[in-house]
Write an enzyme that holds these catalytic residues in place. Structure first.
Site, mmCIF file in Angstrom:
data_model
loop_
_atom_site.group_PDB
_atom_site.id
_atom_site.type_symbol
_atom_site.label_atom_id
_atom_site.label_comp_id
_atom_site.label_asym_id
_atom_site.label_seq_id
_atom_site.Cartn_x
_atom_site.Cartn_y
_atom_site.Cartn_z
ATOM 1 N N GLU A 250 0.258 26.954 -50.650
ATOM 2 C CA GLU A 250 1.402 27.747 -50.223
ATOM 3 C C GLU A 250 2.693 27.177 -50.786
ATOM 4 O OE1 GLU A 250 0.204 30.026 -46.162
ATOM 5 O OE2 GLU A 250 0.888 27.985 -45.911
ATOM 6 N N CYS B 6 0.509 18.322 -38.035
ATOM 7 C CA CYS B 6 0.729 19.063 -39.271
ATOM 8 C C CYS B 6 -0.482 19.937 -39.616
ATOM 9 C CB CYS B 6 0.989 18.057 -40.392
ATOM 10 S SG CYS B 6 1.079 18.801 -42.017
ATOM 11 N N GLY C 174 0.557 18.616 -48.856
ATOM 12 C CA GLY C 174 0.164 17.428 -49.596
ATOM 13 C C GLY C 174 1.113 16.263 -49.500
ATOM 14 N N GLU C 175 0.604 15.105 -49.872
ATOM 15 C CA GLU C 175 1.390 13.875 -49.886
ATOM 16 C C GLU C 175 1.708 13.544 -51.348
ATOM 17 O OE1 GLU C 175 3.197 11.818 -48.174
ATOM 18 O OE2 GLU C 175 3.336 10.598 -49.967
ATOM 19 N N SER D 113 9.335 14.134 -50.426
ATOM 20 C CA SER D 113 9.151 13.707 -49.049
ATOM 21 C C SER D 113 7.794 13.019 -48.941
ATOM 22 C CB SER D 113 9.201 14.920 -48.116
ATOM 23 O OG SER D 113 8.937 14.523 -46.786
ATOM 24 N N SER E 221 9.015 10.627 -43.941
ATOM 25 C CA SER E 221 8.658 11.131 -42.619
ATOM 26 C C SER E 221 8.430 9.933 -41.706
ATOM 27 C CB SER E 221 7.380 11.971 -42.714
ATOM 28 O OG SER E 221 7.618 13.088 -43.538
ATOM 29 N N LEU E 222 9.298 9.775 -40.718
ATOM 30 C CA LEU E 222 9.182 8.618 -39.818
ATOM 31 C C LEU E 222 8.477 9.037 -38.524
ATOM 32 C CD1 LEU E 222 9.956 5.604 -39.394
ATOM 33 C CD2 LEU E 222 12.013 6.434 -38.217
ATOM 34 N N ASN F 261 7.659 22.034 -35.175
ATOM 35 C CA ASN F 261 7.163 23.409 -35.269
ATOM 36 C C ASN F 261 5.744 23.474 -34.737
ATOM 37 O OD1 ASN F 261 9.496 24.490 -36.655
ATOM 38 N ND2 ASN F 261 8.853 23.229 -38.380
ATOM 39 N N CYS G 111 8.284 23.693 -41.771
ATOM 40 C CA CYS G 111 7.660 22.402 -42.055
ATOM 41 C C CYS G 111 6.397 22.211 -41.224
ATOM 42 C CB CYS G 111 8.608 21.262 -41.697
ATOM 43 S SG CYS G 111 9.944 21.087 -42.846
#
Ligand code: SAH
Ligand code: SF4
Length: 376
Positions: free
Chosen positions: A105, A132, A172-173, A204, A227-228, A303, A346
């Protein structure tokens, strides 16, 4: 004239996905190997990433023998949009099918005269973050550099506007697919590609430490977000099992090192979930983590995703977090939610088609145009 199998173009590199597996340097190397003049690679880059060429036949200023050689050894595939959804706030989400049928996406976010693309770097993700949707869907494969850039062109073509910025905040990372992501950023920044300024290209990451240090060494002024989601080790370990081994003090050191090396301010993403990471103790830990370093904290009301029971923190908790961080001298903002009505916000991205909502348009690939789904 033959292309031998030794070119891969990226760490992800499999020749089977064709020319989109090559970064700018790898493409130049292949063409040199073929005895082509130096300008040939920028010419081809222009066709691929500025003009969104669908096939070599379009590249009429290339010698016919080169076109057929390239078609044979480096297949060219432009991804197909199989579904398109439009949010009431103008955000558009695309379900995109890649050369091997894998789906990812992509999201287009228009704000004023800017158009930002949230692109995917992997199909799925192996990090398994507990809030997520991508994390719940598991990992399928790394994306190639050209497959990332194509996502920008899909959005630009659909909006009929130039893309002004891009964030690797889709599926994805990115740092688990480091070289391909970097190659993609360079193509996005390229004079013969979409020509997006490096500062408007953001990665990110969930916080893979060696990659943060490596990213600091890159010559371009790309932007970094981490991302913490919690500055309490046990909470973060539970939320983000994939980076359990990367302890918070080491993450803090890596961020300080990044800022010192680059002079740029990284962002910390913090999605607030009720009763999970929005307590006073969590706030104190976040303040302690973020103070006395060059950083910008981005608070995101979490979200909702179907697989998780995380519920958004109250507006007053978000406001309290913002106020206390600001009072401690920490730069902070609250991210406005975009595209939640089409699950484009997100953490809501996944690899399957929706059942078809009011704003959903199913694309009929054979007809090559858009038809409204029954719900619209
Ligand atoms: N893998 C990278 C980039 C993709 S995720 C990363 O984790 O940073 C993009 C952003 O969405 C990250 O900041 C991530 O933490 C955030 N995110 C994931 N799930 C979310 C959710 N349910 N609500 C709000 N943000 C979420
Ligand atoms: Fe992967 Fe990022 Fe989702 Fe975590 S938040 S599962 S790292 S995409």
């Amino acid at each position: 004239m033959t292309l031998h199998g030794g070119f891969s173009g990226s760490e992800a590199g499999t020749g089977d996905t064709g020319i989109k597996a090559l970064g700018a340097q790898a493409l130049a190397d292949v063409l040199t190997e073929l005895g082509e003049p130096r300008f040939r690679s920028t010419q081809i880059l222009g066709w691929l990433y500025r003009r969104s060429a669908k096939g070599y036949a379009e590249m009429t200023d290339l010698p016919a023998r080169l076109r057929s050689e390239l078609a044979r050894h480096l297949p060219l595939f432009f991804p197909k949009v199989v579904e398109r959804q439009v949010s009431k706030d103008g955000t558009r989400k695309y379900l995109v099918r890649l050369i091997d049928g894998v789906l990812v996406e992509t999201v287009g976010l228009p704000v004023g005269d800017r158009l930002t693309v949230c692109f995917s770097t992997q199909a799925g993700c192996a990090m398994g973050c507990r809030f997520c949707a991508t994390g719940f869907s598991g990992f399928q494969r790394n994306l190639h550099p050209g497959e990332m850039v194509d996502q920008l062109n899909i959005v630009a073509n659909d909006f009929d506007r130039r893309v002004t910025g891009a964030v690797a905040m889709g599926q994805g990372e990115p740092f688990a697919n480091y070289q391909a992501t970097l190659d993609a950023l360079r193509l996005m920044n390229h004079a013969h590609g979409p020509q997006i300024g490096a500062r408007h290209l953001t990665v990110s990451t969930c916080g893979i430490l060696p990659a943060i240090s490596r990213f600091a060494e890159e010559p371009e002024q790309f932007t970094l977000a981490v991302s913490l989601h919690s500055a309490v080790q046990s909470t973060r370990d539970a939320l983000m099992p994939g980076v359990r081994s990367h302890a918070l003090p080491r993450l803090r050191d890596a961020l300080i090192g990044y800022a010192a090396q680059t002079g740029r301010r990284p962002s910390l993403e913090y999605a607030l979930a009720d009763g999970v990471n929005d307590s006073d103790a969590e706030l104190d830990a976040l303040v302690a983590f973020s103070r006395d370093m060059l950083v910008h904290v981005n608070l995101i009301p979490i979200n909702p995703v179907a697989e998780s029971n995380a519920v958004r923190a109250s507006a007053s908790r978000v406001a309290t977090f913002a106020r206390k961080l600001a009072a401690a001298g920490i730069e902070v903002s609250v991210r406005a939610e975009r595209g939640a009505d089409i699950a484009a916000a997100c953490g809501q991205l996944r690899q399957r088609a929706t059942s078809g909502g009011a704003c959903t348009e199913q694309i009929t690939p054979s007809a090559g145009h858009v038809s409204q789904s029954p719900g619209s």
